[in-house]
Motif scaffolding. Structure first.
Motif, PDB file in Angstrom:
ATOM      1  N   ALA A 174       0.831  -1.206   0.000  1.00 20.13           N
ATOM      2  CA  ALA A 174       0.000   0.000   0.000  1.00 20.13           C
ATOM      3  C   ALA A 174       0.867   1.258   0.000  1.00 20.13           C
ATOM      4  O   ALA A 174       1.856   1.346   0.722  1.00 20.13           O
ATOM      5  CB  ALA A 174      -0.931   0.005   1.199  1.00 20.13           C
ATOM      6  N   LEU A 175       0.488   2.243  -0.819  1.00 19.96           N
ATOM      7  CA  LEU A 175       1.164   3.541  -0.878  1.00 19.96           C
ATOM      8  C   LEU A 175       0.259   4.676  -0.411  1.00 19.96           C
ATOM      9  O   LEU A 175       0.683   5.571   0.313  1.00 19.96           O
ATOM     10  CB  LEU A 175       1.648   3.821  -2.297  1.00 19.96           C
ATOM     11  CG  LEU A 175       2.731   2.885  -2.849  1.00 19.96           C
ATOM     12  CD1 LEU A 175       2.943   3.145  -4.331  1.00 19.96           C
ATOM     13  CD2 LEU A 175       4.029   3.064  -2.078  1.00 19.96           C
ATOM     14  N   LEU A 176      -0.997   4.665  -0.853  1.00 16.95           N
ATOM     15  CA  LEU A 176      -2.003   5.643  -0.443  1.00 16.95           C
ATOM     16  C   LEU A 176      -3.314   4.900  -0.245  1.00 16.95           C
ATOM     17  O   LEU A 176      -3.544   3.853  -0.876  1.00 16.95           O
ATOM     18  CB  LEU A 176      -2.199   6.727  -1.506  1.00 16.95           C
ATOM     19  CG  LEU A 176      -0.987   7.557  -1.928  1.00 16.95           C
ATOM     20  CD1 LEU A 176      -1.336   8.426  -3.134  1.00 16.95           C
ATOM     21  CD2 LEU A 176      -0.515   8.421  -0.775  1.00 16.95           C
ATOM     22  N   VAL A 177      -4.185   5.452   0.582  1.00 15.23           N
ATOM     23  CA  VAL A 177      -5.451   4.774   0.838  1.00 15.23           C
ATOM     24  C   VAL A 177      -6.546   5.792   1.090  1.00 15.23           C
ATOM     25  O   VAL A 177      -6.319   6.866   1.660  1.00 15.23           O
ATOM     26  CB  VAL A 177      -5.322   3.797   2.029  1.00 15.23           C
ATOM     27  CG1 VAL A 177      -4.979   4.548   3.311  1.00 15.23           C
ATOM     28  CG2 VAL A 177      -6.574   2.967   2.208  1.00 15.23           C
ATOM     29  N   THR A 178      -7.763   5.486   0.604  1.00 11.74           N
ATOM     30  CA  THR A 178      -8.961   6.260   0.887  1.00 11.74           C
ATOM     31  C   THR A 178     -10.123   5.284   0.919  1.00 11.74           C
ATOM     32  O   THR A 178      -9.917   4.059   0.885  1.00 11.74           O
ATOM     33  CB  THR A 178      -9.160   7.382  -0.148  1.00 11.74           C
ATOM     34  OG1 THR A 178     -10.241   8.227   0.276  1.00 11.74           O
ATOM     35  CG2 THR A 178      -9.473   6.830  -1.527  1.00 11.74           C
ATOM     36  N   GLN A 179     -11.348   5.784   0.971  1.00 15.85           N
ATOM     37  CA  GLN A 179     -12.492   4.889   0.989  1.00 15.85           C
ATOM     38  C   GLN A 179     -13.704   5.577   0.377  1.00 15.85           C
ATOM     39  O   GLN A 179     -13.783   6.807   0.337  1.00 15.85           O
ATOM     40  CB  GLN A 179     -12.812   4.439   2.415  1.00 15.85           C
ATOM     41  CG  GLN A 179     -13.195   5.550   3.362  1.00 15.85           C
ATOM     42  CD  GLN A 179     -13.319   5.082   4.804  1.00 15.85           C
ATOM     43  OE1 GLN A 179     -12.780   4.054   5.193  1.00 15.85           O
ATOM     44  NE2 GLN A 179     -14.041   5.849   5.615  1.00 15.85           N
ATOM     45  N   THR A 180     -14.650   4.754  -0.095  1.00 10.17           N
ATOM     46  CA  THR A 180     -15.905   5.262  -0.630  1.00 10.17           C
ATOM     47  C   THR A 180     -16.959   4.185  -0.505  1.00 10.17           C
ATOM     48  O   THR A 180     -16.708   3.015  -0.811  1.00 10.17           O
ATOM     49  CB  THR A 180     -15.761   5.706  -2.100  1.00 10.17           C
ATOM     50  OG1 THR A 180     -16.999   6.297  -2.533  1.00 10.17           O
ATOM     51  CG2 THR A 180     -15.421   4.555  -3.027  1.00 10.17           C
ATOM     52  N   ASP A 181     -18.135   4.545  -0.020  1.00 11.34           N
ATOM     53  CA  ASP A 181     -19.257   3.607   0.125  1.00 11.34           C
ATOM     54  C   ASP A 181     -18.834   2.314   0.807  1.00 11.34           C
ATOM     55  O   ASP A 181     -19.271   1.218   0.426  1.00 11.34           O
ATOM     56  CB  ASP A 181     -19.870   3.300  -1.251  1.00 11.34           C
ATOM     57  CG  ASP A 181     -20.487   4.515  -1.911  1.00 11.34           C
ATOM     58  OD1 ASP A 181     -20.945   5.414  -1.170  1.00 11.34           O
ATOM     59  OD2 ASP A 181     -20.498   4.585  -3.150  1.00 11.34           O
ATOM     60  N   GLY A 182     -17.995   2.412   1.828  1.00  9.66           N
ATOM     61  CA  GLY A 182     -17.578   1.238   2.584  1.00  9.66           C
ATOM     62  C   GLY A 182     -16.456   0.441   1.964  1.00  9.66           C
ATOM     63  O   GLY A 182     -15.961  -0.515   2.577  1.00  9.66           O
ATOM     64  N   ASP A 183     -16.001   0.807   0.764  1.00 11.38           N
ATOM     65  CA  ASP A 183     -14.910   0.099   0.089  1.00 11.38           C
ATOM     66  C   ASP A 183     -13.604   0.868   0.235  1.00 11.38           C
ATOM     67  O   ASP A 183     -13.587   2.105   0.142  1.00 11.38           O
ATOM     68  CB  ASP A 183     -15.194  -0.068  -1.404  1.00 11.38           C
ATOM     69  CG  ASP A 183     -16.305  -1.067  -1.686  1.00 11.38           C
ATOM     70  OD1 ASP A 183     -16.742  -1.749  -0.729  1.00 11.38           O
ATOM     71  OD2 ASP A 183     -16.735  -1.166  -2.846  1.00 11.38           O
TER      72      ASP A 183
END
Length: 447
Positions: A174-183
């Motif tokens: 992993a380098l960067l991480v975010t989320q949307t609608d639980g994913d």
């Protein structure tokens, strides 16, 4: 006025500061050249004319108004703020630090490459600290969503902003991480290069819904990274800028330029071919604002729907009509950049002066060229007829100041600690400023 730590300097005409905006401003160099145009120089958005034509045929469809960005509504910026507290910071000079500040309920949180710290918003005490190598966080979530570690040791951290409690889940590569609608959506280092993946749910080891290779053969940490989901699109900045469909992973912008300003994200095609700017903190979805070739996005803009747009090319700032591209006026100056549009005025800095211009006509209202202070940076916050700027004076003293957009006068100054700003966070009637050596919270009078 670009990346944190980059700033231009020019002198301000300032006598008797702080005062009641009574110091003179110079006539300066000749103002903008106006170009003959048959286009009406109205400040009404372009969709007004379209709405009128729809009324004629019995149909009215009005697009939602674009929210302003870099503009605060709750604070009276015309009055000097009170310092609530200020605490020293380690000397944040490494490009790897890319420090950020975010404000949550009861906490001001500062993050660097190796540490995230939560401060009490009442008195500035450090309440908790989390140290991991390679920290990058998505600041719009609570708990904080961060990546830490490298290669096979990389993991996702969820940090409770109240007490610093950490939940750690391994996510190799992993380098960067975010989320949307639980994913979870992540930029991941794989054997064949760097990929953007959307996982099924919040488990970092789950099977991806989709996986898109954006950097074949690429390895290494991204510089000034962006990974954010806005209105069904994934905006990514690593070695170049990309926009992907959040549902399918299809690439919509390939190897362009993506960057983020407070309240807006900008996506540009390669080769100065134009692009669009998308609001990131609006309550409702709105249409992106198109950017013309060589166009610029102002950090402070109270009227993004204006039919006047700006481009910089060949050492000249040009104002154009958005709907037709008709030239309105130009300002031939070395390295011009419009950084604020407020109350029908545009503020432009160059390598030698600061100009206040009428947006529609380019008429020069004022310019500052004397030697009583230097504009070192833009706080990128404004409201009404005031924009915040940073002043650097002889002897290394620095201050935050309120600039009157109608006259070019400095309404007030408050001293700051540090050579340059790294991040600014306005929240309600408060403003947090992170410099290379200090973290300060100010409070303005409420509107």
């Amino acid at each position: 006025m670009g990346a944190p730590g980059d700033y231009d300097e020019f002198t301000l005409a300032a006598e008797n500061v702080p005062a009641e905006a009574d110091f003179p401003v110079d006539a300066g160099e000749p103002g903008p050249r106006r170009r003959p145009s048959q286009v009406t120089t109205s400040s009404a958005p372009a969709w007004v004319a379209a709405a009128v034509s729809l009324i004629v045929v019995g149909v009215l469809t009005v697009p939602p108004v674009q929210p302003a960005w870099g503009v605060v509504a709750e604070a009276d910026l015309a009055q000097a703020p009170d310092e609530v507290w200020s605490v020293p910071m380690p000397n944040l000079t490494s490009w790897l630090d890319t420090p950020r500040v975010a404000v949550f309920e009861d906490r001001v949180v500062v993050g660097t490459w190796s540490t995230v710290t939560g401060y009490d918003d009442a008195d500035g005490r450090a309440i908790w600290s989390v140290s991991e190598p390679g920290m990058t966080c998505a600041w719009e979530f609570e708990p904080l969503l961060c990546r830490a570690g490298r290669d096979v040791d990389a993991a996702i951290l969820r940090i409770d902003v109240a007490d610093g409690t950490v939940t750690r889940t391994p996510m190799p590569g992993a380098l960067l991480v975010t989320q949307t609608d639980g994913d979870i959506i992540a930029l991941r280092q794989d054997a064949d290069g760097q990929r953007v993946v959307r996982l099924q749910g919040s488990d970092p080891l789950a099977e991806p819904r989709w996986s898109t290779l954006i950097g074949p053969g690429l390895r290494g940490e991204p510089y000034a990274p962006v990974l954010r989901v806005v209105d069904g699109e994934v905006f990514v900045s690593v070695f170049a800028g990309f926009v992907l469909d959040a549902q399918t992973g299809e690439i919509r912008l390939d190897r362009g330029f993506v960057y983020e300003l407070p309240g807006v994200i900008v996506a540009l095609e390669a080769g100065n071919s134009g692009g669009r700017q998308v609001v990131t903190d609006g309550e409702n979805s709105v249409e992106p604002v198109p950017i013309a070739p060589y166009g610029v996005t102002m950090p402070v803009d109270d009227d993004p729907d204006s039919d006047v747009v700006f481009q910089v090319r060949g050492g000249t700032l040009d104002a154009l009509t958005r709907t037709t591209g008709e030239p309105l006026w130009s300002l031939p100056q070395a390295y011009p950049y419009p950084f604020a549009r407020l109350d029908g005025r545009v503020l432009v800095y160059t390598d030698s002066a600061l100009f206040g211009l009428v947006e529609q006509t380019g008429e020069q209202i004022w310019t500052t060229t004397a030697n009583r202070g230097r504009l070192a940076w833009c706080a990128c916050v404004g409201a009404g007829d005031t924009v915040l700027v940073g002043i650097s004076e002889a002897g290394g003293r620095t201050s935050l100041a309120g600039l009157d957009t109608a006259t070019g006068a400095l309404r007030w100054r408050v001293p700051t600690v540090g050579d340059y700003p790294l991040d600014v966070a306005p929240v309600g009637d408060h403003l947090v400023l992170l410099t290379d050596t200090s973290l300060t919270l100010w409070q303005f009078e409420s509107e």
